[in-house]
Write a protein that holds these residues in place. Structure first.
Motif, PDB file in Angstrom:
ATOM      1  N   ASN A   9      -1.734  -8.173  -8.633  1.00 52.13           N
ATOM      2  CA  ASN A   9      -0.929  -7.208  -7.879  1.00 52.13           C
ATOM      3  C   ASN A   9      -1.576  -5.833  -7.988  1.00 52.13           C
ATOM      4  O   ASN A   9      -1.675  -5.263  -9.073  1.00 52.13           O
ATOM      5  CB  ASN A   9       0.502  -7.162  -8.424  1.00 52.13           C
ATOM      6  CG  ASN A   9       1.232  -8.464  -8.168  1.00 52.13           C
ATOM      7  OD1 ASN A   9       1.384  -8.893  -7.029  1.00 52.13           O
ATOM      8  ND2 ASN A   9       1.677  -9.119  -9.233  1.00 52.13           N
ATOM      9  N   LEU A  11      -1.956  -1.826  -6.509  1.00 55.16           N
ATOM     10  CA  LEU A  11      -1.422  -0.684  -5.776  1.00 55.16           C
ATOM     11  C   LEU A  11      -2.581   0.222  -5.387  1.00 55.16           C
ATOM     12  O   LEU A  11      -3.376   0.616  -6.245  1.00 55.16           O
ATOM     13  CB  LEU A  11      -0.421   0.090  -6.633  1.00 55.16           C
ATOM     14  CG  LEU A  11       0.149   1.367  -5.988  1.00 55.16           C
ATOM     15  CD1 LEU A  11       1.105   1.006  -4.851  1.00 55.16           C
ATOM     16  CD2 LEU A  11       0.865   2.231  -7.040  1.00 55.16           C
ATOM     17  N   ARG A  39      -2.360  -9.529  -4.109  1.00 58.45           N
ATOM     18  CA  ARG A  39      -1.340  -8.885  -3.277  1.00 58.45           C
ATOM     19  C   ARG A  39      -1.576  -7.379  -3.316  1.00 58.45           C
ATOM     20  O   ARG A  39      -1.574  -6.765  -4.387  1.00 58.45           O
ATOM     21  CB  ARG A  39       0.065  -9.225  -3.766  1.00 58.45           C
ATOM     22  CG  ARG A  39       1.178  -8.568  -2.948  1.00 58.45           C
ATOM     23  CD  ARG A  39       2.559  -9.044  -3.369  1.00 58.45           C
ATOM     24  NE  ARG A  39       3.604  -8.319  -2.646  1.00 58.45           N
ATOM     25  CZ  ARG A  39       3.991  -8.584  -1.418  1.00 58.45           C
ATOM     26  NH1 ARG A  39       3.418  -9.584  -0.757  1.00 58.45           N
ATOM     27  NH2 ARG A  39       4.938  -7.873  -0.817  1.00 58.45           N
ATOM     28  N   THR A  41      -0.502  -3.596  -2.160  1.00 64.82           N
ATOM     29  CA  THR A  41       0.519  -2.666  -1.687  1.00 64.82           C
ATOM     30  C   THR A  41      -0.125  -1.290  -1.565  1.00 64.82           C
ATOM     31  O   THR A  41      -0.854  -0.862  -2.454  1.00 64.82           O
ATOM     32  CB  THR A  41       1.704  -2.601  -2.668  1.00 64.82           C
ATOM     33  OG1 THR A  41       2.300  -3.899  -2.771  1.00 64.82           O
ATOM     34  CG2 THR A  41       2.762  -1.603  -2.197  1.00 64.82           C
ATOM     35  N   ARG A  53       0.466  -0.593   7.939  1.00 64.62           N
ATOM     36  CA  ARG A  53       0.999  -1.944   8.129  1.00 64.62           C
ATOM     37  C   ARG A  53       0.158  -2.761   9.117  1.00 64.62           C
ATOM     38  O   ARG A  53       0.269  -3.981   9.173  1.00 64.62           O
ATOM     39  CB  ARG A  53       2.459  -1.886   8.581  1.00 64.62           C
ATOM     40  CG  ARG A  53       3.406  -1.399   7.494  1.00 64.62           C
ATOM     41  CD  ARG A  53       4.859  -1.549   7.893  1.00 64.62           C
ATOM     42  NE  ARG A  53       5.768  -1.047   6.881  1.00 64.62           N
ATOM     43  CZ  ARG A  53       6.157  -1.722   5.795  1.00 64.62           C
ATOM     44  NH1 ARG A  53       5.693  -2.951   5.600  1.00 64.62           N
ATOM     45  NH2 ARG A  53       6.987  -1.195   4.924  1.00 64.62           N
ATOM     46  N   ASP A  59      -0.341  -6.262   2.228  1.00 60.21           N
ATOM     47  CA  ASP A  59       0.842  -7.110   2.073  1.00 60.21           C
ATOM     48  C   ASP A  59       2.132  -6.311   2.126  1.00 60.21           C
ATOM     49  O   ASP A  59       3.179  -6.839   2.529  1.00 60.21           O
ATOM     50  CB  ASP A  59       0.761  -7.868   0.742  1.00 60.21           C
ATOM     51  CG  ASP A  59      -0.413  -8.824   0.700  1.00 60.21           C
ATOM     52  OD1 ASP A  59      -0.389  -9.814   1.444  1.00 60.21           O
ATOM     53  OD2 ASP A  59      -1.367  -8.559  -0.054  1.00 60.21           O
ATOM     54  N   ALA A  60       2.082  -5.050   1.707  1.00 57.80           N
ATOM     55  CA  ALA A  60       3.295  -4.227   1.710  1.00 57.80           C
ATOM     56  C   ALA A  60       2.889  -2.763   1.747  1.00 57.80           C
ATOM     57  O   ALA A  60       1.819  -2.372   1.272  1.00 57.80           O
ATOM     58  CB  ALA A  60       4.148  -4.503   0.479  1.00 57.80           C
ATOM     59  N   LEU A  62       4.445   1.040   0.709  1.00 60.79           N
ATOM     60  CA  LEU A  62       5.447   1.740  -0.078  1.00 60.79           C
ATOM     61  C   LEU A  62       5.368   3.209   0.290  1.00 60.79           C
ATOM     62  O   LEU A  62       4.280   3.809   0.238  1.00 60.79           O
ATOM     63  CB  LEU A  62       5.159   1.538  -1.563  1.00 60.79           C
ATOM     64  CG  LEU A  62       6.138   2.120  -2.588  1.00 60.79           C
ATOM     65  CD1 LEU A  62       7.505   1.470  -2.435  1.00 60.79           C
ATOM     66  CD2 LEU A  62       5.598   1.878  -4.001  1.00 60.79           C
TER      67      LEU A  62
END
Length: 344
Positions: A9, A11, A39, A41, A53, A59-60, A62
């Motif tokens: 994960n 960021l 993943r 973000t 996006r 994937d995401a 924020l």
């Protein structure tokens, strides 16, 4: 072997500028190709969420609630603290101290970024940037996917954006630009400052020439470019002025629909390149070596002057010859082969 280690994960603290955010797509592609299961973000300012996006591999998104220049240390501590345990790694693309605070407060085990503004405490994988070895911004982004000490990225993919044909058609219908003519998008703005802008009068001449050859000249730009768009439209009755009248997703859709794009060195130029559109990038105050349009369909035009590139927001000599001397006829001559190759 890239930065990744065992973390799944990640960021990414993303940039605040549109063009930089597009180029971030190369880093994301690099990271995903190395570890497809990762993943990703992106922490992004709200005005770039729609763009982020649309980047393949994200994937995401924020939303970063802190305005540019705001410290708000306690609020950043709370915001970061709420993320504890969510991420294994962070890559901080901006060079400011503030941009590294959230990953630090989130306790993310590995925090990677370039040295800057005394960030040694905040980043535990702080890299020194060799600007001479990496003159392009996109390579500076991609080197952060490599282990420490690697001098150059193993790969720098071209950033890509994919347009949804249904959304493109809906945008064109909503804006009333479906008239059967192939379009050329004229991106008239540049947030950095007026030294990067081709004159409105030159865009107007190009607009009239394109209209006479059967093209629809679409004038595009962000909210701060509405006045420039109005200037072009006042000088070119054929111009379809949409500058400041579209959302960012709509501007992306229109560029995707255009047969070609003529743009200042701006965020929309990078959008056009990432969409694979034939694009002419007009350079004056800035260097195309640092942030060129990253596409084989791109042509760069500039005047070879001793004062250019100066890197200034406003021409320090007052004559703006780097852009004033870049004649519309030269731009049109460079544009015609691109349109012919595109079958227009």
């Amino acid at each position: 072997m890239s930065l990744s280690g065992e973390g799944a994960n990640l960021l990414i603290v993303g940039p605040s500028w549109l063009g930089d955010a597009v180029m971030m797509g190369s880093l994301i592609d690099r990271l995903k190709s190395d570890r497809p299961d990762r993943r990703i973000t992106v922490l992004t300012p709200p005005h770039l969420e729609a763009l982020v996006r649309r980047l393949p591999g994200v994937d995401a998104a924020l939303i970063n609630p802190f305005a540019h220049g705001e410290l708000k240390l306690a609020a950043r501590a709370r915001f970061g603290g709420a993320m504890r345990g969510r991420f294994d790694e962070a890559i901080v693309l901006p060079h400011s101290l503030k941009s590294a605070l959230v990953p630090f407060f989130a306790g993310i085990p590995r925090r990677t970024g370039f040295v800057g503004e005394g960030r040694y405490v905040l980043l535990n994988d702080a890299r020194r940037l060799d600007e001479g070895a990496l003159p392009r911004m996109v390579d500076r982004f991609c080197i952060l996917a490599e282990p420490p000490g690697v001098p150059r990225p193993a790969d720098t993919p071209l950033p890509t954006l994919v347009a949804d044909p249904a959304a493109v058609s809906a945008t064109m219908a909503a804006l009333g630009v479906v008239d059967g003519r192939p379009a050329v998008a004229l991106c008239v703005g540049a947030e950095y400052g007026p030294a990067k802008r081709w004159p409105a009068a030159h865009f107007a001449v190009l607009s009239e020439s394109l209209a006479s050859e059967g093209f629809a000249p679409w004038v595009l730009g962000g909210p701060g470019d509405a006045a420039i768009g109005d200037q072009v439209a006042a000088l070119s009755p054929q111009a379809i002025n949409l500058a400041g009248r579209t959302s960012l997703p709509q501007a992306i859709d229109l560029i995707a629909a255009a047969s070609a794009v003529v743009s200042n060195d701006s965020g929309l130029m990078h959008v056009a390149a990432a969409l694979g559109r034939p694009v002419i990038g007009l350079y004056g105050a800035t260097s195309p070596l640092f942030a060129p349009p990253l596409s084989p369909e791109a042509v760069i035009l500039r005047e070879d002057l001793p004062c250019s590139p100066c890197g200034k927001r406003v021409c320090p000599l007052g004559h703006h010859k780097c852009m004033n001397d870049l004649a519309p006829a030269r731009v049109l001559a460079a544009l015609r082969p691109l349109l012919a190759a595109a079958g227009r």
